[in-house]
Design an enzyme around this catalytic site. Structure first.
Site, PDB file in Angstrom:
ATOM      1  N   ASP A   1      93.022  -0.732   0.396  1.00  0.00           N
ATOM      2  CA  ASP A   1      93.413  -1.955  -0.312  1.00  0.00           C
ATOM      3  C   ASP A   1      94.372  -1.660  -1.461  1.00  0.00           C
ATOM      4  O   ASP A   1      94.143  -2.076  -2.579  1.00  0.00           O
ATOM      5  CB  ASP A   1      92.113  -2.608  -0.833  1.00  0.00           C
ATOM      6  CG  ASP A   1      92.369  -3.947  -1.489  1.00  0.00           C
ATOM      7  OD1 ASP A   1      93.270  -4.675  -1.044  1.00  0.00           O
ATOM      8  OD2 ASP A   1      91.637  -4.272  -2.452  1.00  0.00           O
TER       9      ASP A   1
ATOM     10  N   ASN B   1      86.379   7.984  -0.709  1.00  0.00           N
ATOM     11  CA  ASN B   1      86.077   6.630  -1.145  1.00  0.00           C
ATOM     12  C   ASN B   1      85.633   5.809   0.058  1.00  0.00           C
ATOM     13  O   ASN B   1      86.382   5.653   1.027  1.00  0.00           O
ATOM     14  CB  ASN B   1      87.291   5.943  -1.771  1.00  0.00           C
ATOM     15  CG  ASN B   1      86.947   4.521  -2.226  1.00  0.00           C
ATOM     16  OD1 ASN B   1      86.185   4.334  -3.169  1.00  0.00           O
ATOM     17  ND2 ASN B   1      87.469   3.519  -1.538  1.00  0.00           N
ATOM     18  N   GLU B   2      84.424   5.300  -0.009  1.00  0.00           N
ATOM     19  CA  GLU B   2      83.874   4.378   0.992  1.00  0.00           C
ATOM     20  C   GLU B   2      84.097   4.842   2.423  1.00  0.00           C
ATOM     21  O   GLU B   2      84.638   4.108   3.257  1.00  0.00           O
ATOM     22  CB  GLU B   2      84.455   2.973   0.781  1.00  0.00           C
ATOM     23  CG  GLU B   2      84.134   2.431  -0.599  1.00  0.00           C
ATOM     24  CD  GLU B   2      84.417   0.934  -0.745  1.00  0.00           C
ATOM     25  OE1 GLU B   2      85.152   0.389   0.102  1.00  0.00           O
ATOM     26  OE2 GLU B   2      83.895   0.337  -1.691  1.00  0.00           O
TER      27      GLU B   2
ATOM     28  N   ASN C   1      79.749   1.512  -4.766  1.00  0.00           N
ATOM     29  CA  ASN C   1      80.720   0.425  -4.891  1.00  0.00           C
ATOM     30  C   ASN C   1      80.041  -0.823  -4.336  1.00  0.00           C
ATOM     31  O   ASN C   1      79.715  -0.868  -3.144  1.00  0.00           O
ATOM     32  CB  ASN C   1      81.979   0.716  -4.063  1.00  0.00           C
ATOM     33  CG  ASN C   1      82.803   1.862  -4.626  1.00  0.00           C
ATOM     34  OD1 ASN C   1      82.492   2.412  -5.666  1.00  0.00           O
ATOM     35  ND2 ASN C   1      83.874   2.207  -3.933  1.00  0.00           N
TER      36      ASN C   1
ATOM     37  N   TYR D   1      79.794  -5.244  -4.241  1.00  0.00           N
ATOM     38  CA  TYR D   1      80.431  -6.526  -4.564  1.00  0.00           C
ATOM     39  C   TYR D   1      79.480  -7.703  -4.342  1.00  0.00           C
ATOM     40  O   TYR D   1      79.891  -8.740  -3.849  1.00  0.00           O
ATOM     41  CB  TYR D   1      81.739  -6.661  -3.754  1.00  0.00           C
ATOM     42  CG  TYR D   1      82.794  -5.728  -4.303  1.00  0.00           C
ATOM     43  CD1 TYR D   1      83.540  -6.089  -5.415  1.00  0.00           C
ATOM     44  CD2 TYR D   1      82.996  -4.467  -3.754  1.00  0.00           C
ATOM     45  CE1 TYR D   1      84.473  -5.226  -5.968  1.00  0.00           C
ATOM     46  CE2 TYR D   1      83.930  -3.599  -4.295  1.00  0.00           C
ATOM     47  CZ  TYR D   1      84.667  -3.984  -5.397  1.00  0.00           C
ATOM     48  OH  TYR D   1      85.586  -3.133  -5.946  1.00  0.00           O
TER      49      TYR D   1
ATOM     50  N   TYR E   1      82.094 -10.411  -2.365  1.00  0.00           N
ATOM     51  CA  TYR E   1      82.127 -10.425  -0.897  1.00  0.00           C
ATOM     52  C   TYR E   1      80.760 -10.769  -0.334  1.00  0.00           C
ATOM     53  O   TYR E   1      80.645 -11.305   0.760  1.00  0.00           O
ATOM     54  CB  TYR E   1      82.545  -9.048  -0.358  1.00  0.00           C
ATOM     55  CG  TYR E   1      83.935  -8.626  -0.756  1.00  0.00           C
ATOM     56  CD1 TYR E   1      85.041  -9.417  -0.461  1.00  0.00           C
ATOM     57  CD2 TYR E   1      84.144  -7.422  -1.418  1.00  0.00           C
ATOM     58  CE1 TYR E   1      86.320  -9.008  -0.820  1.00  0.00           C
ATOM     59  CE2 TYR E   1      85.417  -7.012  -1.770  1.00  0.00           C
ATOM     60  CZ  TYR E   1      86.501  -7.822  -1.477  1.00  0.00           C
ATOM     61  OH  TYR E   1      87.759  -7.416  -1.833  1.00  0.00           O
TER      62      TYR E   1
ATOM     63  N   GLU F   1      82.257   0.789  -8.578  1.00  0.00           N
ATOM     64  CA  GLU F   1      83.038  -0.448  -8.398  1.00  0.00           C
ATOM     65  C   GLU F   1      82.079  -1.627  -8.412  1.00  0.00           C
ATOM     66  O   GLU F   1      80.994  -1.562  -7.830  1.00  0.00           O
ATOM     67  CB  GLU F   1      83.803  -0.474  -7.063  1.00  0.00           C
ATOM     68  CG  GLU F   1      84.981   0.461  -6.990  1.00  0.00           C
ATOM     69  CD  GLU F   1      85.781   0.336  -5.685  1.00  0.00           C
ATOM     70  OE1 GLU F   1      85.758  -0.742  -5.046  1.00  0.00           O
ATOM     71  OE2 GLU F   1      86.435   1.331  -5.322  1.00  0.00           O
TER      72      GLU F   1
ATOM     73  N   TRP G   1      85.609  -2.643 -11.306  1.00  0.00           N
ATOM     74  CA  TRP G   1      86.812  -2.667 -10.483  1.00  0.00           C
ATOM     75  C   TRP G   1      87.620  -3.881 -10.869  1.00  0.00           C
ATOM     76  O   TRP G   1      87.128  -4.973 -10.759  1.00  0.00           O
ATOM     77  CB  TRP G   1      86.459  -2.720  -8.993  1.00  0.00           C
ATOM     78  CG  TRP G   1      87.650  -2.506  -8.108  1.00  0.00           C
ATOM     79  CD1 TRP G   1      88.305  -3.428  -7.353  1.00  0.00           C
ATOM     80  CD2 TRP G   1      88.307  -1.254  -7.877  1.00  0.00           C
ATOM     81  NE1 TRP G   1      89.338  -2.844  -6.674  1.00  0.00           N
ATOM     82  CE2 TRP G   1      89.369  -1.509  -6.986  1.00  0.00           C
ATOM     83  CE3 TRP G   1      88.116   0.052  -8.360  1.00  0.00           C
ATOM     84  CZ2 TRP G   1      90.240  -0.503  -6.560  1.00  0.00           C
ATOM     85  CZ3 TRP G   1      88.979   1.029  -7.925  1.00  0.00           C
ATOM     86  CH2 TRP G   1      90.024   0.745  -7.029  1.00  0.00           C
TER      87      TRP G   1
ATOM     88  N   LYS H   1      91.198  -8.236  -9.223  1.00  0.00           N
ATOM     89  CA  LYS H   1      89.908  -7.918  -9.860  1.00  0.00           C
ATOM     90  C   LYS H   1      90.087  -7.242 -11.213  1.00  0.00           C
ATOM     91  O   LYS H   1      89.110  -6.815 -11.832  1.00  0.00           O
ATOM     92  CB  LYS H   1      89.062  -7.044  -8.932  1.00  0.00           C
ATOM     93  CG  LYS H   1      88.657  -7.784  -7.649  1.00  0.00           C
ATOM     94  CD  LYS H   1      87.633  -7.049  -6.834  1.00  0.00           C
ATOM     95  CE  LYS H   1      87.395  -7.741  -5.509  1.00  0.00           C
ATOM     96  NZ  LYS H   1      88.530  -7.677  -4.570  1.00  0.00           N
TER      97      LYS H   1
HETATM   98  C1  GCB Z   1      86.585  -1.507  -2.424  1.00  0.00           C
HETATM   99  C2  GCB Z   1      87.628  -0.448  -2.392  1.00  0.00           C
HETATM  100  C3  GCB Z   1      88.819  -0.804  -3.263  1.00  0.00           C
HETATM  101  C4  GCB Z   1      89.163  -2.272  -3.104  1.00  0.00           C
HETATM  102  C5  GCB Z   1      87.984  -3.097  -3.545  1.00  0.00           C
HETATM  103  C6  GCB Z   1      88.227  -4.610  -3.398  1.00  0.00           C
HETATM  104  O1  GCB Z   1      85.457  -1.319  -2.099  1.00  0.00           O
HETATM  105  O2  GCB Z   1      87.145   0.820  -2.739  1.00  0.00           O
HETATM  106  O3  GCB Z   1      89.893   0.008  -2.876  1.00  0.00           O
HETATM  107  O4  GCB Z   1      90.317  -2.633  -3.808  1.00  0.00           O
HETATM  108  O5  GCB Z   1      86.875  -2.773  -2.778  1.00  0.00           O
HETATM  109  O6  GCB Z   1      88.694  -5.231  -4.326  1.00  0.00           O
HETATM  110  O7  GCB Z   1      87.978  -5.125  -2.323  1.00  0.00           O
END
Ligand code: GCB
Length: 609
Positions: A165, A422-423, A477, A479, A483, A517, A562, A581
């Site tokens: 992303d 990462n992820e 990480n 959300y 999400y 994140e 993040w 974000k």
């Molecule tokens: C994540 C990623 C990051 C994205 C973020 C997002 O998990 O590590 O690269 O930018 O989510 O904002 O979706």
């Protein structure tokens, strides 16, 4: 023959800046190699170096260009350097480069975020003008770091599809310098510190390519000698040492010299670096700096700004550090690639702890990895680590990227944790042996044995992830509230997050956890009472909800939101001209939630005891 030492002017070393206007040409049919472009470009335009090329242009084909592209410049090399080692250091050529001098290939490098040096002694015209040509390529594949795909449209145009992303900015994005050092030279050095009462004992090793003796002189910030040593390895004692601390840095200068003791200690080569004296370790659920438990506050970041893209930008970098200080942060992660070395030197001086990340991002086979990754059903069909090429070529590229990262960054006091992915798709069986090789290599290479980890993604959460036992600290990480169960479901999201955390702690009761994140997209200037997603009010609510969780568990030892700033991504229905974000806008002005975090973080100590 060459090394990764950061270029420095010393009694024996010279640097000539090669930044400025270079000639540039796209090569969509990859014909340059057959048509002799290594001798000179047929129809170039001017571009600045360093920079990302994308946002220099006003037409979409140029901005989105994927494939081969070439740079060229003229280089005068003074004849008095004939007896030295002369090379061209590229701090970053994204993502791969072949370097020619006067038409002869002198270096190839894969990986767009670590430096390399092209040796030129054998091909250079001394006291004359030389043609330097760099053939580059920015295509993405399953075997590249970062990972993605390159699609070929019906007219033959290549388009990159990142599995990550952030925008696939490319080019000579960091400084280029001619570096000159003696034939007998210091190739590397490493330090490892420990405390002995009020003193520090510093074990050091120096690599040279010759047999002459080595001397070490350590000076403090006032320039006073505090320790001296002789030999390529040894232990120095610094009495009444001032340790490097979070947001309270102290740096010593380590000067290393190769000396000729048969000639009154004539200096053959000299190099120096700024060293902070500190230890970093994990003890149960604590992350210890100099034996004291710390709590990390900060952000995942990007090297990204308008027009400059990922081009080295000391002005934006400075502003970022000022914003980090203003908001009360004490750390950041170099998401999702190694940052310019100047950023780490600044972090050394400012006392920010850095989670240093290799560009292993996009390792979940899915077009919009960052989005699908929140939905386990979508990721099951595609297991990245089951691809044969991943277990061979990708792994080889990954190990090389880890080598170059640790080689470059191992002396920095600021670097506290290695982030090795990462992820990634850490829920697949095929990931386990791959991860083990990467983790073992990092342990082997790092003289300071810093904690190692990777950021864990929701789809591979507690109970699904198969690789977390390799981690010294667990990094999440998450959300929830964005999400996962966003908007009116935000409290439900927090409840589910709490449940997952409880499960994690059962699985890993003896490890510290960090949130690397969390957050949600926020359009600066959009206000709504009561809140809706995307409004500034909602960002505050979401961060507040997460903070309540962080405060509830004492084995959570850090929070990195993040992102520090809004940043550019590939265009698509999920992004309004980029990822929003940021706690700051892309031009580095605070959103409402930045004031909330500032209140929270300036009231929280850096040390837990
Ligand atoms: C994540 C990623 C990051 C994205 C973020 C997002 O998990 O590590 O690269 O930018 O989510 O904002 O979706």
């Amino acid at each position: 023959m060459f090394d990764s030492l950061y270029p420095r002017l010393t009694a024996t070393r010279r640097i000539q800046n090669m930044c400025g206007t270079w000639r540039f040409q796209f090569d969509p049919r990859s014909e340059g190699v057959y048509e002799g472009w290594e001798h000179g470009l047929p129809d170039p335009i001017d571009v600045p170096v360093p920079s990302s090329f994308a946002d220099l242009f006003t037409d979409k084909a140029s901005r989105e260009y994927t494939g081969d592209f070439w740079y060229e410049t003229d280089l005068f090399v003074p004849g008095e350097w004939r007896d030295a080692n002369v090379g061209i250091r590229f701090d970053a050529a994204t993502h791969r480069a072949t370097v020619y001098v006067n038409g002869v290939e002198v270096a190839r490098h894969e990986g767009g975020f670590t430096p390399f040096v092209a040796p030129i002694n054998d091909v250079v015209n001394w006291n004359g003008v030389n043609t330097v040509v760099v053939k580059m390529n920015n295509e993405l594949g399953l075997d590249t770091l970062p990972a993605g795909e390159t699609k070929i449209l019906s007219d033959g145009t290549k388009v990159c599809a990142p599995y990550f992303d952030f925008y696939n900015y490319s080019g000579l994005q960091r400084p280029v310098r001619l570096v000159v050092s003696p034939r007998e030279r210091i190739e590397d050095f490493a330090v490892v510190s420990r405390f002995d009462g009020d003193d520090a004992l510093v074990d050091y090793t120096v690599d040279t390519n010759g047999d002459h003796d080595v001397e070490i002189v350590v000076t403090d910030e006032d320039g006073m000698d505090v320790a001296r040593g002789r030999g390529k390895a040894g232990t120095l004692r610094i009495e009444n040492v001032i340790p490097w601390q979070l947001r309270n840095a102290y740096l010593y200068t380590f000067t290393v010299r190769i000396v000729d003791d048969a000639d009154d200690d004539r200096v053959i080569d000299e190099y120096y670096d700024e060293i902070g004296i500190r230890t970093i370790a994990v003890d149960g659920t604590r992350l210890l700096l100099n034996g004291r438990p710390i709590y990390l506050k900060g952000f995942g970041r990007h090297e990204d700004s308008d027009i400059h893209g990922r081009g080295f930008d000391p002005v934006m970098n400075k502003r970022d550090f000022e914003n980090l200080k203003w908001i009360g942060a004490n750390s950041f992660r170099t998401s999702h690639y190694p940052y310019a070395e100047e950023q780490l030197y600044e972090a050394d001086r400012e006392g920010f702890l850095v989670i240093d990340e290799v560009a292993a991002v996009g390792m979940m086979k899915s077009l919009v990895n960052f989005l699908d990754a929140t939905d386990a059903s979508k990721t099951k069909e595609v297991t990245f680590f089951d691809e044969p090429v991943v277990q061979t070529d990708t792994l080889a590229a990954h190990l090389q990227a880890v080598r170059e990262l640790i080689d470059r960054d191992k002396r920095h006091a600021c670097v506290g944790i290695w982030s090795l992915f990462n992820e990634p798709d850490s829920a697949s069986d095929a990931a386990v042996p791959y991860f083990r090789k990467v983790f073992d290599l990092a342990l082997d290479l790092d003289p300071q044995k810093r904690p190692r980890s990777y950021t864990n993604v929701t789809a591979c959460g507690a109970g699904k992830d198969k690789c977390h036992d390799l981690c010294d600290v667990i990094m999440l990480n998450r959300y929830n509230g964005w999400y996962v169960e966003g908007g009116v479901l935000i409290h439900e999201a927090a409840r589910h997050q709490r449940e997952e955390l409880e499960l994690w702690h059962e699985l890993e009761p003896n490890k510290p956890f960090l949130f690397t994140e969390y957050g949600g997209d926020t359009m600066a200037g959009v206000h709504k009472l009561p809140s809706v997603m995307w409004s500034e009010e909602y960002q505050v609510e979401n961060l507040t909800e997460m903070a309540t969780l962080f405060d509830a568990f004492d084995w959570i030892v850090g929070e990195q939101a993040w992102n520090l700033n809004d940043f550019q991504t590939t265009e698509g229905i999920m992004r309004v001209n980029g990822n929003k974000k940021g706690l700051f806008t892309r031009d580095r002005q605070p959103k409402m939630a930045a004031y909330y975090l500032r209140d929270r973080w300036t009231a929280m100590p850096d040390y837990l005891e």
